[in-house]
Scaffold this motif. Structure first.
Motif, PDB file in Angstrom:
ATOM      1  N   SER A 161       1.069   5.848  -5.002  1.00  0.00           N
ATOM      2  CA  SER A 161      -0.319   5.924  -4.545  1.00  0.00           C
ATOM      3  C   SER A 161      -1.257   6.428  -5.627  1.00  0.00           C
ATOM      4  O   SER A 161      -2.473   6.225  -5.546  1.00  0.00           O
ATOM      5  CB  SER A 161      -0.418   6.827  -3.311  1.00  0.00           C
ATOM      6  OG  SER A 161      -0.006   8.148  -3.623  1.00  0.00           O
ATOM      7  N   GLN A 162      -0.708   7.070  -6.677  1.00  0.00           N
ATOM      8  CA  GLN A 162      -1.548   7.565  -7.769  1.00  0.00           C
ATOM      9  C   GLN A 162      -1.901   6.479  -8.787  1.00  0.00           C
ATOM     10  O   GLN A 162      -2.827   6.650  -9.590  1.00  0.00           O
ATOM     11  CB  GLN A 162      -0.835   8.709  -8.499  1.00  0.00           C
ATOM     12  CG  GLN A 162      -0.595   9.954  -7.650  1.00  0.00           C
ATOM     13  CD  GLN A 162       0.219  11.003  -8.401  1.00  0.00           C
ATOM     14  OE1 GLN A 162       0.554  10.826  -9.569  1.00  0.00           O
ATOM     15  NE2 GLN A 162       0.542  12.087  -7.724  1.00  0.00           N
ATOM     16  N   THR A 195       6.851  -1.150  -2.331  1.00  0.00           N
ATOM     17  CA  THR A 195       5.679  -0.489  -1.765  1.00  0.00           C
ATOM     18  C   THR A 195       5.113  -1.303  -0.610  1.00  0.00           C
ATOM     19  O   THR A 195       5.156  -2.541  -0.628  1.00  0.00           O
ATOM     20  CB  THR A 195       4.575  -0.280  -2.827  1.00  0.00           C
ATOM     21  OG1 THR A 195       3.481   0.412  -2.228  1.00  0.00           O
ATOM     22  CG2 THR A 195       4.079  -1.602  -3.385  1.00  0.00           C
ATOM     23  N   LEU A 197       1.981  -0.378   0.328  1.00  0.00           N
ATOM     24  CA  LEU A 197       0.556  -0.109   0.172  1.00  0.00           C
ATOM     25  C   LEU A 197      -0.228  -1.424   0.143  1.00  0.00           C
ATOM     26  O   LEU A 197       0.288  -2.451  -0.317  1.00  0.00           O
ATOM     27  CB  LEU A 197       0.294   0.661  -1.126  1.00  0.00           C
ATOM     28  CG  LEU A 197       0.759   2.121  -1.168  1.00  0.00           C
ATOM     29  CD1 LEU A 197       0.650   2.675  -2.581  1.00  0.00           C
ATOM     30  CD2 LEU A 197      -0.075   2.957  -0.201  1.00  0.00           C
TER      31      LEU A 197
END
Length: 560
Positions: A161-162, A195, A197
């Motif tokens: 997420s970074q 992921t 995301l």
């Protein structure tokens, strides 16, 4: 009351649906390339390695164009040139440890020249970071420590997420004046982990504008408008900020002569009647600048080369415009204006008053006549003829990239770049091997015009592997190799200092046969046929090599 920071952009129904149903099979590497695409990148440079494979695998699922070079340092030089030519941040994908470290010299040059390179490196798996005990392949105790002293900023990622925010933050840093290289590192396990995301869409990483303080530009404008003998030194910051037009307008408004530094080549028209050109290693030029009662220095720290080896001692008032805060007044007391060159020159144009100096152009002409007479007295017609041949053969809009070689040292002072941002060399950090891989990066940035690289035979050996890159991508790069059998400038330095040179003589290959073995057309040329041969090579599609056997000498500079 509503503030801008209270506003939140609401996603559309389609955006929400896409975010809730991301495509399968994505990993951390996909987040990297999606972020780069969202920031506007179209091309990435680099070289794969074990820990970085997640990024490279994701490239095939992206619209990014990948240009892989054969040595990481050369990939860094190519990214450097791409950043200089386009003004965009140039992504450079690297692996851990040896792959990362091999790029250091290129990143040093990018830092010295303010070239926006976005270096993204892998790291060992997260459990091994900072320990130095796990024994991972490529492991360093603190990898980012090797880069912190060189790059503009360091950005570390520890979770998927970074990734988008870290890359956006680095992008903004690279393109905020002064431009420069930045470093991001991402662990292998984060790059490889699947992921869920959402796909990264448009990212906001607008560079900060570095505007001058108006009270400072008001004082500077007054000093310049009322000066008796104003002069201007234009450095690389003028080129990087695309401020050449502003500089020309201000010089003409003030009737102020202009010298361009070696890094600022092309910042001012070479043949303009106010142009003192770039003869910085000349006492006549130094005397002229010392005699100025107000000296405007734009985009230069007046370092070793720009100050005639620190012999330059201005007697008048100095006004220095510099985006790099550490360079402001670092060598001379001045009215220091911490600002982007374009914004500061715009402010001066608005506030300075017209001044007329009927003698300014005559004084410029007198200085240049003295410089020409001094050079003519040294009996070096070959070197001047070669530069004239290159200038005649090279199209005005074509960029040239010069390695650290005697002919490049001549070009710093004597070559007319014709256009802004078309002449580049490794004079920032001074490492060998820059010319040819940098020319590759420029050709990738714009394939519509031929690009020239100039190297000596010693510097050429650093970059031979990239003949394969130029051939693979069919890039319009002509490489002129001046073959004098060794490190010519070091041979001259050592002979002058010690009466004998050591370690400068080199066995070298048949460069023509070697280039042809890569499928790159090559030929030998002479000083008499260089213009014709070079024009022909530049006109043909794809890469080419010209080899010029010649023993050149450097002109004697004058410091005293």
């Amino acid at each position: 009351m509503t503030h801008d920071h209270d506003l939140v952009l609401r996603p559309t129904e389609a955006q929400t649906a896409a975010a809730l149903n991301p495509p399968p099979g994505r990993n951390g590497g996909d987040l990297v390339v999606e972020t780069l695409q969202g920031l506007g990148a179209t091309t990435v440079f680099g070289l794969p390695g074990q820990h970085a494979l997640g990024m490279f695998d994701a490239l095939r699922r992206s619209s990014l164009s990948y240009v892989g070079l054969r040595v990481e340092n050369n990939a860094g030089f190519a990214a450097d040139a791409y950043g200089r030519i386009t003004g965009e941040a140039a992504p450079l994908l690297l692996s851990t440890g040896p792959g990362a470290l091999t790029s250091l010299a290129a990143l040093q040059e990018a830092a010295a020249a303010s070239a926006p390179v976005l270096a993204i490196s892998s790291q060992v798996p997260s459990p091994g970071i900072g320990g130095g005990r796990h024994g991972y392949l490529h492991e360093l105790r603190d990898q980012k420590a090797s880069f912190r002293d060189i790059v503009k900023s360091v950005h570390t990622v520890r979770t998927a997420s970074q990734i988008p925010s870290a890359i956006a933050e680095a992008w903004e840093s690279a393109l905020t004046a002064p431009h420069g290289p930045v470093w991001i590192e991402i662990p292998q396990d984060v790059l490889l982990a699947q992921t869920s995301l959402p796909v990264v869409t448009a990212m906001d990483a607008t560079p900060h504008e570095l505007a001058p303080r108006p009270e400072l530009t008001a004082v500077a404008a007054h000093l310049l408008s009322t000066a008796s003998r104003p002069a201007i030194i234009a450095g690389g910051g003028v080129v990087r900020s695309d401020a050449s037009g502003k500089l020309l307008a201000l010089a003409e408004k003030l009737d102020a002569p202009v010298v361009t530094t070696f890094g600022g080549k092309g910042a001012f028209p070479w043949e303009h009647p106010l142009s003192l050109q770039s003869w910085l290693e000349d006492r006549h030029t130094t005397d002229f600048l010392e005699d100025a009662d107000v000296l405007l220095v734009v985009g230069s720290g007046l370092g070793e080369l720009s100050s005639n080896y620190y012999t330059f001692k201005p007697r008048g008032r100095v006004v220095q415009i510099e985006a790099d805060l550490g360079k402001l007044e670092s060598n001379h007391p001045a009215l220091g204006i911490h600002a982007d060159a374009r914004l500061a020159l715009s402010a001066l144009l608005e506030t300075a008053e017209d001044r007329e100096d009927a003698q300014a152009r005559e004084r410029v002409s007198d200085v240049l006549a003295k410089v020409r007479a001094r050079i003519a007295s040294q009996d070096l017609p070959l070197e001047q003829r070669l530069l004239a041949s290159i200038r005649e053969a090279l199209p005005a809009a074509s960029p040239s990239f010069w390695d650290m070689t005697i002919l490049a040292y001549w070009a710093w002072s004597a070559f007319d770049p014709r256009r802004p941002n078309t002449m580049h060399s490794a004079q920032g950090a001074g490492g060998l091997g820059y010319g040819f891989p940098a020319a590759i990066g420029a050709a990738v940035a714009d394939r519509t015009r031929p690009v020239l690289a100039v190297s000596g035979d010693g510097g050429a050996m650093y970059s031979i592997a990239e003949l394969a890159t130029a051939r693979q991508h069919n890039l319009p790069v002509t490489w002129l190799i001046v073959d004098d059998g060794g490190y010519g400038i070091l041979r001259e330095y050592m002979t002058d200092a010690f009466d004998e040179a050591t370690g400068t003589e080199l066995a070298r290959p048949d460069f023509v046969a070697l280039a042809e073995s890569f499928g790159v057309p090559a030929r030998r040329t002479t000083s008499e046929t260089l213009t014709e041969d070079l024009a022909e090579s530049l006109a043909q599609p794809g890469p080419s090599v010209l080899v010029l056997p010649a023993l050149l000498r450097m002109f004697a500079p004058t410091h005293l």
